[in-house]
Structure formats: C-alpha cells, structure tokens
Design an enzyme around this catalytic site. Structure first.
Site, PDB file in Angstrom:
ATOM      1  N   THR A  86       1.036  -1.247  -0.092  1.00  0.00           N
ATOM      2  CA  THR A  86       0.023  -0.034  -0.087  1.00  0.00           C
ATOM      3  C   THR A  86       0.746   1.199  -0.028  1.00  0.00           C
ATOM      4  OG1 THR A  86      -1.915  -0.955   0.958  1.00  0.00           O
ATOM      5  CG2 THR A  86      -1.534   1.475   1.302  1.00  0.00           C
ATOM      6  N   ASN A 155      -6.399  -9.264  -6.693  1.00  0.00           N
ATOM      7  CA  ASN A 155      -6.725 -10.057  -5.217  1.00  0.00           C
ATOM      8  C   ASN A 155      -7.966 -10.713  -5.312  1.00  0.00           C
ATOM      9  OD1 ASN A 155      -7.371  -7.171  -5.731  1.00  0.00           O
ATOM     10  ND2 ASN A 155      -7.931  -7.083  -3.480  1.00  0.00           N
ATOM     11  N   GLN A 183      -0.039  -9.739  -5.088  1.00  0.00           N
ATOM     12  CA  GLN A 183      -0.621 -10.917  -5.277  1.00  0.00           C
ATOM     13  C   GLN A 183       0.010 -11.987  -5.868  1.00  0.00           C
ATOM     14  OE1 GLN A 183      -3.124 -12.277  -3.420  1.00  0.00           O
ATOM     15  NE2 GLN A 183      -4.023 -10.592  -2.483  1.00  0.00           N
ATOM     16  N   SER A 203       4.650  -7.464  -1.415  1.00  0.00           N
ATOM     17  CA  SER A 203       4.321  -7.229   0.064  1.00  0.00           C
ATOM     18  C   SER A 203       4.605  -8.599   0.627  1.00  0.00           C
ATOM     19  CB  SER A 203       2.818  -6.829   0.290  1.00  0.00           C
ATOM     20  OG  SER A 203       2.470  -6.745   1.599  1.00  0.00           O
ATOM     21  N   HIS A 205       3.812 -10.355   3.456  1.00  0.00           N
ATOM     22  CA  HIS A 205       2.829 -11.055   4.131  1.00  0.00           C
ATOM     23  C   HIS A 205       1.966 -11.853   3.147  1.00  0.00           C
ATOM     24  CE1 HIS A 205      -1.215  -9.024   3.912  1.00  0.00           C
ATOM     25  NE2 HIS A 205      -0.375  -7.968   3.526  1.00  0.00           N
ATOM     26  N   CYS A 328      -8.703  -5.536   2.580  1.00  0.00           N
ATOM     27  CA  CYS A 328      -8.372  -4.254   2.831  1.00  0.00           C
ATOM     28  C   CYS A 328      -9.566  -3.334   3.164  1.00  0.00           C
ATOM     29  CB  CYS A 328      -7.661  -3.691   1.865  1.00  0.00           C
ATOM     30  SG  CYS A 328      -5.754  -4.221   1.714  1.00  0.00           S
TER      31      CYS A 328
END
Length: 386
Positions: A86, A155, A183, A203, A205, A328
């Site tokens: 983000t 996503n 993703q 990202s 995670h 999100c």
C-alpha cells in the site's frame, strides 16, 4: 506458540480450514526462525556507523539481494523498503509528480485512491483490461507525462493481466508503466525484466512474511519524491528507521518462493476440483474470471440468492476461513467494485465469496469446503422455492 513450527499449527487445529491466502499467508517456519534470530541481536539501527549498525545494514543488503534474485532485478533499478505494498503504491502514485494517471478499474484501493483524477481503463467480463481502450486513452494524452498502473494479478478474482503487452503499449506512447505484483509473488513466476515495467511493488505477508514490510522497485532514471520525510533513509525516499525485523522476514520469505512455486500445480488441481464440484452441484453459479489466466489458488464464486455475509458467517461457524473479497475493505460488506467492473449484477456482487487456498490445504479440505458451501446454499434457498 511462537516456538512451534507452522506445520504444528495446522496439525493442532485440524478442524480449522484456512482458505483466505490472498488476504494474508501463514507465517512460514523459515520466516519465524529468521525473525527470532534478528530479534536476538537487540541493537537494530542500520543508520548507526558502529559495528552493530553495520551488521544491521547487512541484513537490509541481504534482503535487497534476495529481491534481485527472486524477481530478476537489473542493475539499473533501485529497491526501497516500505511498510507494505500500500505504501509502495502510494509512493509511486503520489511521489511521481506532474503526471497524468491511467489505471485499471480493478486496481487495489491503494492505487485507485492515491492516483489523482485518474483515467480508468475498463475490463471485459473475464476481468482483462481493454488494450484498445488503453491505446485510445494514451493517444489522447500524447504530449503529457503519463504513468500507467495495472496490477499483475487481481486480489479478488486472481485474473492475471498481460503486463508485458501493457508495458509495450505504454512505452510506445512514451508513458511509464507500473505494476502491483503483491498477489503474484509466490503464486506465479514474477520476472521484472521480462515484464518490462518501470516499477513494481510487492508485500511480504502475501508469501509467508509478516505484515509491515513491502518493496518498491523502480528505474533509477525515474524521479520520485518522498511522501514520508525524515532522516533520509532508503535512498532518501522513506524517512524513519527501517523495520529490520520485518525486512529480515521478507528476505527469508523470498528464499521460500521457489518452493512455493513448485507446489502451485497441485494447488491448481485442488482449485479446479473445487470449482468442478461446485458447478456440478449448482449449475447456476458463476466463477468470475474462469476463462482467463488466473492465479492457481483463487476462486471467486457467486452463490445465487445468498448474501456473502450470510455465507461468511456459516463458513466461519464451520471453522472455514474464506472472504468476501479484498481484506483491505474488512468490516464493510459492500458489493465488490471488481465484479461490478466486470459486468456482474449487483446481486451477483453481493452474493459472492473468495476462496483462496494454499500449500497447507489438502483434498479433504476441498471436500469440506464444498460440503459446507452446498449446505449453506440448500439452507438459504429452500424457502425461496416453497
């Protein structure tokens, strides 16, 4: 619990089925070990000039090397660590000033909400952007500085975009091309040089790391202004002491990406079994993006007449974790703007859930998910036909 391996969690919670990998992936054993090792160092400021500081700086350099190795980053690129995809997306959209923005209708909110007054590229019913419309938009903007942003894989639906072709079109009109690959890493092969993009975000995670670490990779000739100012860390683009623990976790997670990719064929087989069984049970369902290239783990399924919040509640009561779409937007059960952009009706968008599986899922999990889904469908549609 922190000292137990990931596998023990699933063994001890054998009745719990996690099928929400696109929201976040379980922290891998290698990442857990790496984090504990880094925490044991206690002194973790890479800006310090003393020996401990330099040891910490090496952790960051090792992580940059891991990014380069896994997604094939060439020497003409910079790598900046952020708090996640983000922030990385915001850094591109808000830090590249004086540009016109061209983004797809199905982008993550971190792109849609940070691009000022963007030109929107529509998608077709299978979730693929309209390349002819992209060319029309860029032709109209000729003479302006333009940045095109299209996510590599969605996503919610898992639909994979033709990023290389998009980058070629963007460059033909002199535009910069960015892709959000959050993703994609760990699910499909990501090679930045082959994609031909000017910038890319990821990202940790989403592929076994912990939340709090993301990456922006971009061409060195691209001028970006910082959106977080401070002491000049991260090439002057991201002020504040780096989150060394999370970055070390990201580095360890990247090392496991080849292993994750080797498991995707089996995961795709499970995903296809899931969809086939659901279609055989209820032919009126819809699987969004089914005819497009998709992430091998993702299904976004419409259950006729049953709201997504009702489905989520029943799944959760049966110890199955799924999602209504983007995590999100958690706490807000609203129609998916991604599905609406694909031409879905509001009823379809209100009655769909995302099932995103991963390496820990087994064939028996698929059976339980299908059985639960059908049980929800029968219980909630029975009264409709009385």
């Amino acid at each position: 619990m922190i000292n137990k391996p990931l596998s023990s969690f699933f063994l001890e919670n054998s009745n719990y089925i996690y099928a929400d990998y696109n929201a976040t992936s379980p922290i891998s054993d290698g990442v857990r070990k790496s984090i504990l090792e880094v925490l044991s160092k206690q002194i973790l400021n890479p800006s310090s000039l003393h020996r401990k500081g330099q040891e910490t700086r090496k952790i960051l350099q090792d992580a940059r090397d891991a990014v380069c190795g896994i997604i094939d980053v060439s020497s003409d690129k910079e790598i900046v660590f952020t708090s996640g995809a983000t922030e990385a997306n915001n850094l591109v959209m808000r830090g590249v000033t004086g540009f016109q923005y061209v983004v797809s209708a199905i982008e993550h909110p971190s792109i849609l909400n940070s691009a000022h007054n963007p030109h929107i590229i529509p998608v077709n019913q299978e979730g693929i952007i309209d390349l002819l419309e992209l060319e029309k938009i860029l032709s109209k903007l000729k003479g302006n500085k333009v940045i095109v942003s299209v996510m590599m894989a969605n996503n919610e639906t898992g639909v994979v975009q033709p990023i290389r072709e998009i980058a070629e079109i963007a460059h033909k009109f002199g535009a910069i091309c960015h892709t959000d690959a959050a993703q994609s890493v760990g699910k499909i092969k990501v090679n930045m040089e082959n994609l031909g993009v000017d910038s890319l975000t990821l990202s940790a995670h989403k592929f076994g790391g912990i939340a709090g670490s993301g990456v922006l990779v971009f061409n060195k000739n691209l001028t970006i202004e910082p959106i977080i100012v401070g002491g000049g860390q991260e090439k002057g683009l991201r002020g504040g002491t780096e989150n060394v623990v999370a970055i070390a976790g990201l580095s360890a997670a990247l090392q496991s990406v080849p292993d994750l990719l080797s498991k995707m064929n089996e995961i795709k087989k499970l995903r296809d079994q899931l969809e086939s069984k659901l279609l055989n049970l209820v032919s009126s369902i819809k699987i969004f993006g089914k005819n497009s290239k998709r992430l091998p783990n993702t299904s976004f399924v419409y259950m006729p007449g049953v709201k997504s919040d009702v489905q989520l509640m029943h799944f959760d009561l049966n110890n199955i974790a799924v999602s209504n779409g983007s995590a999100c937007s958690s706490g807000k059960i609203e129609p998916s703007y991604v599905l609406l952009a694909m031409g879905a009706t509001k009823e379809q968008a209100n009655c769909s859930v995302r099932i995103s599986i991963g390496p820990q899922n087994k064939p028996q999990d698929i059976k339980k998910i299908v059985d639960c889904w059908y049980d929800i469908y029968k219980k909630n549609t029975l009264n409709m036909y009385k």
